[in-house]
Design a protein around this motif. Structure first.
Motif, PDB file in Angstrom:
ATOM      1  N   THR A 195       0.600  -1.047   0.035  1.00  0.00           N
ATOM      2  CA  THR A 195       0.048  -0.414  -0.134  1.00  0.00           C
ATOM      3  C   THR A 195       0.833   1.097  -0.015  1.00  0.00           C
ATOM      4  N   LEU A 196       2.160   1.198   0.692  1.00  0.00           N
ATOM      5  CA  LEU A 196       2.980   2.180   0.568  1.00  0.00           C
ATOM      6  C   LEU A 196       3.537   2.710  -0.441  1.00  0.00           C
ATOM      7  N   ALA A 209       3.548   5.348  -5.272  1.00  0.00           N
ATOM      8  CA  ALA A 209       3.334   5.112  -6.916  1.00  0.00           C
ATOM      9  C   ALA A 209       2.090   5.775  -7.472  1.00  0.00           C
ATOM     10  N   GLY A 210       1.179   6.620  -7.108  1.00  0.00           N
ATOM     11  CA  GLY A 210      -0.134   7.344  -7.560  1.00  0.00           C
ATOM     12  C   GLY A 210      -0.989   6.323  -7.791  1.00  0.00           C
ATOM     13  N   ALA A 234       0.295   7.566 -14.028  1.00  0.00           N
ATOM     14  CA  ALA A 234       1.185   8.616 -15.213  1.00  0.00           C
ATOM     15  C   ALA A 234       2.256   9.787 -14.272  1.00  0.00           C
ATOM     16  N   ASP A 235       0.936   9.936 -13.580  1.00  0.00           N
ATOM     17  CA  ASP A 235       1.643  11.661 -12.307  1.00  0.00           C
ATOM     18  C   ASP A 235       2.645  11.062 -12.124  1.00  0.00           C
ATOM     19  N   ALA A 236       2.957  10.009 -11.387  1.00  0.00           N
ATOM     20  CA  ALA A 236       4.420   9.763 -10.982  1.00  0.00           C
ATOM     21  C   ALA A 236       5.065   9.103 -11.515  1.00  0.00           C
ATOM     22  N   ARG A 237       4.753   9.048 -12.514  1.00  0.00           N
ATOM     23  CA  ARG A 237       5.792   8.423 -13.572  1.00  0.00           C
ATOM     24  C   ARG A 237       6.714   9.477 -13.965  1.00  0.00           C
TER      25      ARG A 237
END
Length: 519
Positions: free
Chosen positions: A63-64, A69-70, A92-95
């Motif tokens: 979960t963390l 990772a968004g 995608a935002d995290a990437r």
């Protein structure tokens, strides 16, 4: 680059002038219905540091990771990027923010090539918008060279071993030039040489200022690679501390909240009659002339490097893959080659290496997965009696100490260790004469690992014949009565427990042992 077994390369010094963490969690909580997965957890990842995340399955690690990772959004608390709060609306935002994740289970498109998997959706284009396949293949080759492996970019992902699938996932993550690399059990199916190469890549990335979050159930890897460790238990952070000066026993106590006891509780057993006999089993181009026996009450380990043919042999014994020649007998009964039904009828059970793809039906419930091998005993006229199905599942859930919310929940909601227990329950419910377990503790926490070892030992003590495939050398040495070693598709050594050492097993696995055929 040399990596000592328990060395701690210097990480950033967290003083008043030290750089701010590139990525952090601040008092993050996350619940799924009645299950509280994270409870006020904080974490800081600094540039140039390898930070370990430790804890049992179900402690909240996944979960963390998915929150960073968004994939999940916190219920309370914040994700911080370069010291400021950020709200990722999806992976995608995290990437795009420079966060790359290598998950425990590979997620490749099987019908696409390695290169297409790595650069999916972002292939270089030529004139008129056509994909520049030459550039894609060249970039993939460069990534593989950076990892020190030789994989053809044009090769389809289907059929790749777990180790090669993991390498492709690592290459995919590296292709994003990430500022943060999150690695969830990346070495679970890698050989020692592949792991050493991976660690060299991680050290090079650290030198470039990349922050690394490393999750592994292999404690020796945590001590080898990382500088700090955050330990979770029941969704809470119980410690965040430097690894220098910490012992493995200290870390285990933080993870499980108690002294674990013996990790390899091998019981002395009375070895009985031959239960499984394999004679000159051959599958052209894969393995050749393999012969061995497993007796009642005995745990026999099939060891060797990844690609030596261990999994292929046990799949042929069970009939999943058809051998070209040879014989398989159970309690003196000769089996037709290539028939899993005949193998099951004779009393063979196979717990496969890839539990998600071959061991479970992820869309089904826990209770239905456990019942799958015995549906004919749970009803009449093709109709399954739900009460019998649930009773069977509940019985095995208690016997294997399964951690779950409801038996009707999807098996995909369970942690990796508990999924492995479901696969074991499914096959043990058939009351087999021979239990074949392929990588029985791959990707599960140390507490569950000890439980699985204790179970295998007690089953052998009750007279079950156990054939175990394992890449974990301490597991092989700790649990096996005999070690059969394969090298390049051939069985090259049979080593009794009293004579089995890391040196003798590795000498045989790497071809430096005399080519003696095991009996």
């Amino acid at each position: 680059m040399h990596l000592s077994t328990r060395g701690h390369p210097p990480g950033p010094r967290h003083s008043a002038t030290a750089p701010a963490p590139v990525l952090a969690l601040k008092d993050v909580s996350k619940s799924f219905g009645a299950v509280r997965a994270l409870r006020g957890v904080s974490l800081e990842l600094f540039p140039g540091e390898a930070h370990a995340l430790a804890g049992e399955n179900g402690a909240g690690k996944s979960t963390l990771i998915k929150t960073l990772a968004g994939v999940h959004r916190p219920d309370t608390g914040h994700v911080l990027l370069d010291g400021g709060p950020v709200d990722f609306h999806g992976p995608a935002d995290a990437r795009d923010a420079g966060i790359a994740v290598i998950y425990q289970e590979p997620t490749l498109f099987p019908d696409l090539s390695i290169a297409e998997n790595i650069f999916m959706g972002r292939q270089p284009r030529r004139a008129l918008g056509r994909i520049d396949h030459r550039a894609v293949h060249a970039a993939t080759t460069a990534l593989m060279g950076r990892l020190g492996v030789d994989l053809d970019p044009r090769r389809p992902a289907r059929g790749l071993s777990i180790a090669d699938q993991q390498i492709v996932e690592i290459a995919k993550a590296l292709s994003f030039e990430a500022r943060v690399l999150i690695m969830d059990e990346p070495t679970a199916a890698l050989t020692g040489g592949e792991t050493a190469r991976l660690f060299s890549v991680v050290e090079a990335l650290r030198a470039e200022g990349v922050a690394v979050l490393f999750i592994s159930h292999r404690l020796e890897e945590i001590f080898r690679l990382c500088q700090r460790v955050t330990t979770l238990r029941d969704g809470r952070r119980v410690a965040c501390e430097p690894l220098e000066g910490l012992t493995e026993d200290d870390l285990v106590r933080r993870m499980v909240g108690r002294d674990l006891g013996e990790l390899y509780p091998k019981q002395a057993t009375d070895i009985g009659a031959t239960a499984l006999s394999v004679h000159r089993l051959t599958r052209e181009g894969v393995f050749h002339d393999v012969s061995f026996e497993v007796r009642r009450g005995e745990i026999v380990a099939l060891a060797g490097l990844v690609g030596a043919g261990r999994s292929e042999v046990v799949q042929a014994v069970f009939g999943v893959d058809r051998a070209d020649a040879g014989e398989v007998e159970v309690n003196g009964r000769k089996l037709p080659l290539g028939s899993p039904t005949a193998a099951m009828d004779a009393g063979i059970a196979l717990v496969p290496e890839d539990r998600r793809q071959r061991g479970l039906v992820m869309e089904m419930s826990i209770e239905r997965n456990i019942a799958l091998t015995g549906l004919h005993t749970l009803g009449r006229g093709g109709l399954v009696r739900r009460a019998l199905e649930r009773g069977r599942a509940a019985d095995w859930a208690v016997r294997l100490q399964l951690k779950y919310h409801k038996l009707s929940d999807g098996v995909g909601l369970l942690s990796g260790g508990n999924q492995q227990k479901v696969v074991l329950a499914k096959w043990l419910a058939t009351e087999p004469a021979v239990l074949i377990v392929d990588e029985p503790t791959r990707g599960i926490d140390i507490g569950t690992k000890a439980e699985v070892h204790r179970l295998l030992s007690s089953l052998a003590a009750e007279g079950l014949a156990v054939l175990m495939v394992s890449s974990d050398l301490p597991e092989v040495l700790g649990m096996a009565d005999r070690v059969l070693v394969m090298h390049e598709g051939r069985l090259v050594a049979g080593i009794p427990r009293a004579e089995a050492t890391e040196e003798s097993v590795m000498a045989a696995a790497t071809g430096r042992h005399g080519k003696e055929q095991a009996a």
